[in-house]
Design a protein around this motif. Structure first.
Motif, PDB file in Angstrom:
ATOM      1  N   THR A  30       0.852  -1.193   0.000  1.00 57.02           N
ATOM      2  CA  THR A  30       0.000   0.000   0.000  1.00 57.02           C
ATOM      3  C   THR A  30       0.882   1.236   0.000  1.00 57.02           C
ATOM      4  O   THR A  30       1.818   1.328   0.791  1.00 57.02           O
ATOM      5  N   VAL A  32       0.608   5.325   0.459  1.00 52.33           N
ATOM      6  CA  VAL A  32      -0.260   6.408   0.917  1.00 52.33           C
ATOM      7  C   VAL A  32       0.400   7.734   0.538  1.00 52.33           C
ATOM      8  O   VAL A  32       1.473   8.075   1.046  1.00 52.33           O
ATOM      9  N   ARG A  73      -1.915  -1.202  -3.900  1.00 55.14           N
ATOM     10  CA  ARG A  73      -2.999  -0.287  -3.545  1.00 55.14           C
ATOM     11  C   ARG A  73      -2.427   1.126  -3.404  1.00 55.14           C
ATOM     12  O   ARG A  73      -1.494   1.356  -2.625  1.00 55.14           O
ATOM     13  N   ILE A  75      -3.310   4.945  -2.430  1.00 55.22           N
ATOM     14  CA  ILE A  75      -4.233   5.876  -1.768  1.00 55.22           C
ATOM     15  C   ILE A  75      -3.684   7.277  -1.977  1.00 55.22           C
ATOM     16  O   ILE A  75      -2.578   7.583  -1.525  1.00 55.22           O
ATOM     17  N   GLU A  91      -2.522   5.304  11.281  1.00 54.32           N
ATOM     18  CA  GLU A  91      -3.859   5.890  11.163  1.00 54.32           C
ATOM     19  C   GLU A  91      -3.822   6.963  10.074  1.00 54.32           C
ATOM     20  O   GLU A  91      -2.900   7.794  10.022  1.00 54.32           O
ATOM     21  N   LEU A  92      -4.845   6.963   9.202  1.00 54.39           N
ATOM     22  CA  LEU A  92      -4.956   7.965   8.150  1.00 54.39           C
ATOM     23  C   LEU A  92      -5.963   9.028   8.549  1.00 54.39           C
ATOM     24  O   LEU A  92      -6.819   8.806   9.405  1.00 54.39           O
ATOM     25  N   ASP A  94      -8.504  10.069   7.106  1.00 54.62           N
ATOM     26  CA  ASP A  94      -9.912   9.742   6.843  1.00 54.62           C
ATOM     27  C   ASP A  94     -10.436   8.683   7.807  1.00 54.62           C
ATOM     28  O   ASP A  94     -11.560   8.201   7.662  1.00 54.62           O
ATOM     29  N   GLY A  95      -9.614   8.319   8.796  1.00 51.40           N
ATOM     30  CA  GLY A  95     -10.040   7.377   9.819  1.00 51.40           C
ATOM     31  C   GLY A  95      -9.641   5.941   9.562  1.00 51.40           C
ATOM     32  O   GLY A  95      -9.771   5.089  10.462  1.00 51.40           O
ATOM     33  N   GLU A  96      -9.144   5.625   8.365  1.00 53.11           N
ATOM     34  CA  GLU A  96      -8.743   4.245   8.095  1.00 53.11           C
ATOM     35  C   GLU A  96      -7.491   3.903   8.896  1.00 53.11           C
ATOM     36  O   GLU A  96      -6.572   4.718   9.034  1.00 53.11           O
ATOM     37  N   ARG A  97      -7.450   2.669   9.395  1.00 51.31           N
ATOM     38  CA  ARG A  97      -6.314   2.182  10.166  1.00 51.31           C
ATOM     39  C   ARG A  97      -5.678   1.025   9.383  1.00 51.31           C
ATOM     40  O   ARG A  97      -6.355   0.062   9.026  1.00 51.31           O
ATOM     41  N   LEU A  98      -4.390   1.168   9.123  1.00 52.39           N
ATOM     42  CA  LEU A  98      -3.675   0.168   8.349  1.00 52.39           C
ATOM     43  C   LEU A  98      -2.638  -0.507   9.235  1.00 52.39           C
ATOM     44  O   LEU A  98      -1.862   0.181   9.920  1.00 52.39           O
TER      45      LEU A  98
END
Length: 406
Positions: A30, A32, A73, A75, A91-92, A94-98
């Motif tokens: 991924t 980011v 992926r 982002i 933590e991103l 937008d609230g997504e946790r990877l």
């Protein structure tokens, strides 16, 4: 399946993602990127892309579909807000946790803005992002504008050259006595002063900028009491490494994120590369942070191997290039060793066709070829050799460089 996470959409991050696949990693990757673009490189933003001689394909490492085709992926337009090394999680915004097995921090740098009155007026810009270059290009390519550049560093000088090529008036304001003296020293800095003066730039050194003025938009820059009219002001006074994510996570920080020669940070499974990494250099036996293109490119390849647990050592000689007017230059060498070195010149300094060598006790620590091509590999070999070389042979254009390499 293991997950490799890359935070950053610049050259280091994009190169690392590509290298992971090239090394045979078939797990999840991924990337980011805080900006709304796929990973890209920055040198064209102040050179060919700004001038219009290069298109977007020269900036982007790969189009967005390339990542899809390789199962990466991507982002974009979302920043990482926290790193939790113990939990192996990011933590991103937008609230997504990877979660990750290994994470690369390649968050780059942010241009410094001088704290002058008027610095926040519309028309006052920095150049770091692709969108910045697009905005600059839209104004400079019209011609007839008055551009004032604060700072005679590489970005400022390159943009000045491009702006003059479109017929704009350009003034450069520099607090030091010689442009680029911090990077090259006074003698080589004078080469670039002469170049810009010949092309009609109002280059002022040893000056102090008082403020930026304008009614609703930048209209001038006050320097030592004199107001220079401006339609556009570019601030180019360096950049600061984006280390906030690493600092808040408790990583060791000293002029960037400290890493070993394999680009491992002080936290397990956390790596750093590019502008933010202050990496231990096995040749210099000291930490070295570089913000240049080649550092990001080559470190991205090395860190991918390191993330995979393979032997890896980032021992490249720092490399930089610039294009200004009809001058093309490549510089290889160790900046910390250049300050007190003696300069030996091979070629014609006045004609700007030469190679300059920085020598310390006869050993070459850096070399810069100006309008002389196909010699950079030889210059790097001379640096790597660590051999003492007779300065008379070094400056003699009849002595082939390859004959000087032990």
């Amino acid at each position: 399946m293991s997950h490799m996470l890359i935070i950053g959409g610049g050259l280091a991050g994009g190169t690392a993602a590509e290298a992971l696949r090239d090394e045979g990693f078939d797990g999840d990757i991924t990337v980011v990127a805080a900006e709304a673009h796929p990973p890209y490189q920055r040198p064209p933003l102040s050179k060919g892309y700004l001038a219009g001689s290069e298109g977007l394909d020269a900036v982007l490492l790969h189009p967005a579909e390339w990542y899809d085709e390789r199962g990466i992926r991507l982002i974009t337009g979302v920043a990482a807000t926290s790193l939790e090394p113990a939990a192996h999680a990011v933590e991103l915004e937008d609230g997504e946790r990877l979660t990750y097995d290994a994470v690369l921090l390649a968050t780059g740098a942010t241009p410094r803005m001088v704290p002058l009155p008027g610095h926040d007026l519309p028309g006052v810009m920095t150049l770091r992002r692709l969108d910045d270059s697009d905005e600059l290009a839209a104004q400079l390519r019209e011609g007839g504008k008055r551009l004032v550049v604060i700072g005679a560093g590489w970005i400022g000088m390159e943009v000045a050259a491009t702006a003059r090529g479109f017929g704009n008036e350009v003034a450069i304001l520099e607090r030091d006595a010689v442009p680029l003296a911090m990077a090259l020293g006074a003698e080589m800095g004078e080469v670039f002063r002469g170049l810009h003066l010949e092309h009609g730039v109002d280059l002022r050194t040893s000056v102090g900028v008082d403020r930026i003025v304008g009614e609703g938009r930048a209209e001038g820059v006050v320097v030592d009491g004199e107001t220079l009219a401006a339609d556009l002001v570019l601030v180019g006074v360096g950049a600061s490494a984006n280390t906030a994510l690493a600092e808040e996570a408790g990583l060791d920080i000293l002029n960037g994120v400290l890493t070993d020669e394999a680009l491992r940070t002080s936290a397990a499974d956390v790596f750093a590369a590019g502008d933010i990494a202050n990496a231990f250099h096995p040749v210099l036996q000291r930490h070295l942070r570089s913000e240049h293109w080649a550092n990001a490119l080559n470190a991205g390849k090395v860190v991918a191997r390191s993330m995979l647990g393979q032997p890896a050592s980032f021992d490249d000689i720092p490399y930089f290039y610039t294009d200004q007017y009809d001058l093309g230059m490549e510089l290889s060498g160790y900046a910390p060793l250049m300050t007190d070195a003696e300069i030996v010149v091979r070629g014609d300094l006045d004609a700007r066709e030469f190679i300059a060598f920085w020598t310390d006790d006869g050993r070459i620590v850096a070399g810069m070829n100006v309008n002389v091509w196909d010699v950079n590999d030889k210059v790097q070999s001379l640096i790597r050799s660590g051999a003492r070389i007779d300065p008379d042979r070094l400056r003699d254009p009849e002595a082939p460089l390859e004959d000087l390499i032990p």
